[in-house]
Design a protein around this motif. Sequence first.
Motif, PDB file in Angstrom:
ATOM      1  N   ILE A   1       4.176  11.753 -10.742  1.00 36.72           N
ATOM      2  CA  ILE A   1       2.988  11.556 -11.577  1.00 36.72           C
ATOM      3  C   ILE A   1       1.802  12.345 -11.040  1.00 36.72           C
ATOM      4  CG2 ILE A   1       1.257   9.844 -12.271  1.00 36.72           C
ATOM      5  CD1 ILE A   1       3.563   7.777 -12.296  1.00 36.72           C
ATOM      6  N   THR A   2       1.626  12.355  -9.725  1.00 39.76           N
ATOM      7  CA  THR A   2       0.401  12.915  -9.131  1.00 39.76           C
ATOM      8  C   THR A   2       0.557  14.335  -8.601  1.00 39.76           C
ATOM      9  OG1 THR A   2       0.957  12.043  -6.933  1.00 39.76           O
ATOM     10  CG2 THR A   2      -0.309  10.600  -8.409  1.00 39.76           C
ATOM     11  N   GLY A   3       1.771  14.732  -8.297  1.00 37.69           N
ATOM     12  CA  GLY A   3       1.971  16.014  -7.636  1.00 37.69           C
ATOM     13  C   GLY A   3       1.623  15.983  -6.166  1.00 37.69           C
ATOM     14  N   GLY A   4       1.331  14.818  -5.654  1.00 35.84           N
ATOM     15  CA  GLY A   4       0.999  14.679  -4.242  1.00 35.84           C
ATOM     16  C   GLY A   4       2.210  14.273  -3.419  1.00 35.84           C
ATOM     17  N   ARG A   5       1.959  13.945  -2.161  1.00 34.70           N
ATOM     18  CA  ARG A   5       3.028  13.543  -1.247  1.00 34.70           C
ATOM     19  C   ARG A   5       2.766  12.122  -0.763  1.00 34.70           C
ATOM     20  NH1 ARG A   5       3.366  13.807   4.417  1.00 34.70           N
ATOM     21  NH2 ARG A   5       1.463  15.111   4.508  1.00 34.70           N
ATOM     22  N   VAL A   6       3.699  11.216  -1.056  1.00 35.69           N
ATOM     23  CA  VAL A   6       3.571   9.842  -0.575  1.00 35.69           C
ATOM     24  C   VAL A   6       3.924   9.799   0.904  1.00 35.69           C
ATOM     25  CG1 VAL A   6       4.570   7.528  -0.670  1.00 35.69           C
ATOM     26  CG2 VAL A   6       3.943   8.706  -2.785  1.00 35.69           C
ATOM     27  N   HIS A   7       3.063   9.156   1.670  1.00 36.36           N
ATOM     28  CA  HIS A   7       3.289   9.039   3.115  1.00 36.36           C
ATOM     29  C   HIS A   7       3.661   7.581   3.443  1.00 36.36           C
ATOM     30  CE1 HIS A   7       3.283  10.318   7.190  1.00 36.36           C
ATOM     31  NE2 HIS A   7       2.134   9.731   7.537  1.00 36.36           N
TER      32      HIS A   7
ATOM     33  N   ARG B   1      10.472   2.054  -3.478  1.00 37.03           N
ATOM     34  CA  ARG B   1      11.093   2.378  -4.764  1.00 37.03           C
ATOM     35  C   ARG B   1      10.144   3.168  -5.659  1.00 37.03           C
ATOM     36  NH1 ARG B   1      15.126  -0.316  -7.815  1.00 37.03           N
ATOM     37  NH2 ARG B   1      15.318   0.713  -9.830  1.00 37.03           N
ATOM     38  N   LEU B   2       8.857   2.853  -5.617  1.00 33.33           N
ATOM     39  CA  LEU B   2       7.886   3.514  -6.504  1.00 33.33           C
ATOM     40  C   LEU B   2       7.434   4.877  -5.990  1.00 33.33           C
ATOM     41  CD1 LEU B   2       5.529   0.583  -7.590  1.00 33.33           C
ATOM     42  CD2 LEU B   2       7.491   1.534  -8.816  1.00 33.33           C
ATOM     43  N   ALA B   3       7.657   5.156  -4.719  1.00 31.57           N
ATOM     44  CA  ALA B   3       7.115   6.377  -4.117  1.00 31.57           C
ATOM     45  C   ALA B   3       7.509   7.656  -4.845  1.00 31.57           C
ATOM     46  CB  ALA B   3       7.515   6.440  -2.646  1.00 31.57           C
ATOM     47  N   PRO B   4       8.786   7.893  -5.142  1.00 38.78           N
ATOM     48  CA  PRO B   4       9.136   9.148  -5.828  1.00 38.78           C
ATOM     49  C   PRO B   4       8.486   9.274  -7.196  1.00 38.78           C
ATOM     50  CG  PRO B   4      11.088   8.112  -4.893  1.00 38.78           C
ATOM     51  CD  PRO B   4       9.989   7.113  -4.797  1.00 38.78           C
ATOM     52  N   HIS B   5       8.395   8.175  -7.917  1.00 40.46           N
ATOM     53  CA  HIS B   5       7.775   8.188  -9.239  1.00 40.46           C
ATOM     54  C   HIS B   5       6.296   8.568  -9.127  1.00 40.46           C
ATOM     55  CE1 HIS B   5       7.767   6.100 -13.443  1.00 40.46           C
ATOM     56  NE2 HIS B   5       7.086   7.217 -13.428  1.00 40.46           N
ATOM     57  N   ILE B   6       5.613   8.025  -8.122  1.00 41.07           N
ATOM     58  CA  ILE B   6       4.194   8.311  -7.929  1.00 41.07           C
ATOM     59  C   ILE B   6       3.990   9.773  -7.535  1.00 41.07           C
ATOM     60  CG2 ILE B   6       2.244   7.830  -6.392  1.00 41.07           C
ATOM     61  CD1 ILE B   6       3.047   4.864  -6.556  1.00 41.07           C
ATOM     62  N   GLU B   7       4.900  10.305  -6.741  1.00 37.21           N
ATOM     63  CA  GLU B   7       4.808  11.722  -6.397  1.00 37.21           C
ATOM     64  C   GLU B   7       4.936  12.601  -7.641  1.00 37.21           C
ATOM     65  OE1 GLU B   7       6.357  12.052  -1.777  1.00 37.21           O
ATOM     66  OE2 GLU B   7       7.833  12.252  -3.394  1.00 37.21           O
TER      67      GLU B   7
ATOM     68  N   GLN C   1       0.832  -1.198   0.000  1.00 38.82           N
ATOM     69  CA  GLN C   1       0.000   0.000   0.000  1.00 38.82           C
ATOM     70  C   GLN C   1       0.871   1.253   0.000  1.00 38.82           C
ATOM     71  OE1 GLN C   1      -2.613  -1.016   3.526  1.00 38.82           O
ATOM     72  NE2 GLN C   1      -4.199  -0.621   1.999  1.00 38.82           N
ATOM     73  N   ILE C   2       0.517   2.196  -0.867  1.00 40.06           N
ATOM     74  CA  ILE C   2       1.224   3.475  -0.959  1.00 40.06           C
ATOM     75  C   ILE C   2       0.191   4.581  -0.789  1.00 40.06           C
ATOM     76  CG2 ILE C   2       2.698   4.930  -2.401  1.00 40.06           C
ATOM     77  CD1 ILE C   2       3.473   2.329  -3.942  1.00 40.06           C
ATOM     78  N   GLN C   3       0.299   5.300   0.306  1.00 39.40           N
ATOM     79  CA  GLN C   3      -0.668   6.360   0.649  1.00 39.40           C
ATOM     80  C   GLN C   3      -0.196   7.693   0.054  1.00 39.40           C
ATOM     81  OE1 GLN C   3      -0.618   7.492   4.757  1.00 39.40           O
ATOM     82  NE2 GLN C   3      -2.764   8.176   4.771  1.00 39.40           N
ATOM     83  N   ILE C   4      -1.115   8.390  -0.633  1.00 41.94           N
ATOM     84  CA  ILE C   4      -0.765   9.663  -1.290  1.00 41.94           C
ATOM     85  C   ILE C   4      -1.648  10.780  -0.732  1.00 41.94           C
ATOM     86  CG2 ILE C   4      -0.321  10.784  -3.506  1.00 41.94           C
ATOM     87  CD1 ILE C   4      -0.784   7.918  -4.740  1.00 41.94           C
ATOM     88  N   LEU C   5      -1.005  11.780  -0.144  1.00 43.01           N
ATOM     89  CA  LEU C   5      -1.699  12.906   0.477  1.00 43.01           C
ATOM     90  C   LEU C   5      -1.508  14.179  -0.347  1.00 43.01           C
ATOM     91  CD1 LEU C   5      -0.535  12.332   4.172  1.00 43.01           C
ATOM     92  CD2 LEU C   5      -2.537  11.355   3.032  1.00 43.01           C
TER      93      LEU C   5
END
Length: 381
Positions: free
Chosen positions: A207-213, A199-205, A118-122
């Motif tokens: 893509i979304t402009g959000g902050r992975v928690h 590993r995926l967290a920075p990439h997801i940030e 699970q990767i939480q995005i705020l």
Amino acid sequence: MTDQTQSSRIPGFYNISLDERRLELAARGMLSPENLAALYGDTGISIDQAQHMIENVVGLYALPLGIALNFVINGRDVLIPMVVEEPSIVAGASYMAKLARIGGGFIASTTTPEMIGQIQILDLSDLNSARQAILEAKNELLAEAAVIDPVLNRLGGGPRGLDVRVFEDSPIGPFLVVHLFYDVRDAMGANAVNTACERLAPHIETITGGRVHLRILSNLADRRLAQARCTIPVEALAFDDFSGEQVRDGIIAAWAFAAADPYRAATHNKGIMNGIDAVVLATGNDWRAIEAGAHAYAARSGRYTSLSTWEVDDAGNLVGSLEMPMAVGIVGGATKVHPGARAALELMQVKTAGELAEIIVSVGLAQNLAAIRALATEGIQ
């Protein structure tokens, strides 16, 4: 005819001495001398090994290890090591396995060993747009996750897919959660999944402009299930003044109580976990993760209920089934380090984590039957 050296039937095992039990196991040739010694407690985890497993070590702590007998699982006899402090558990599982044996034993299966990360995005201004952006980058993200663990890839594991969940309302407001589905093969998988999520967290940030928690696996491993089923001939259920039909119907009524009432279901499922945890402990797996997943799965409908089902078939026999998450491994962690865990795996002759999961869920079903049979007839005391 069954090879008696491989049979899980050892008549009179309960009544012979400890030394005679050891000789019986040794005569079957199922364990190396080194693992026999570990199983007996003559050797085992050293204080130095313990120092490298957890922090602030000051000593070792022992629990009894018993052998559950009579189990036939998918046509194979299995002697099952159980580590537990509570009396009657090993005996109860063994006796119920003897009854199930009359009906052909336990039929068990597992699904693909996929864990969920699970990767939480705020801090997202538009949840739906961010979700769509992640889904459009799905193949790119999976490709990145696939190169993280080349050993696991070589064994046929790795990422299998992802999904994005939207939480519109929470105590901190709206956020997204990415679910990464990851095939971990014969490992429990926590390290592989957690590494992939981080590993995926920075990439997801990006893509979304959000902050992975948070970036962490889920112990509700509902894509990694184990199932077991058994049939008990009604005549085999009779004992003392109880007819087979009385015992069968009493068991089904006891199960119905657990199916309807969460207060009863908690104790009913604890009986299942008496067997589950004992084998999980014996093999050096994470019993806390199994407990968490089991109880969360029991409440997946929104109401906590029984993990097992008991019913009557067309011939009047008692049929039981159990399904639950079973994230266990045979490589890595304490399973790899602890001599007793290695001995337990050798005794059961398991070659894959799936086989271990099938054994464990079968023991859970047998343990459940032992408890509710006693409750429904002569009483637990």
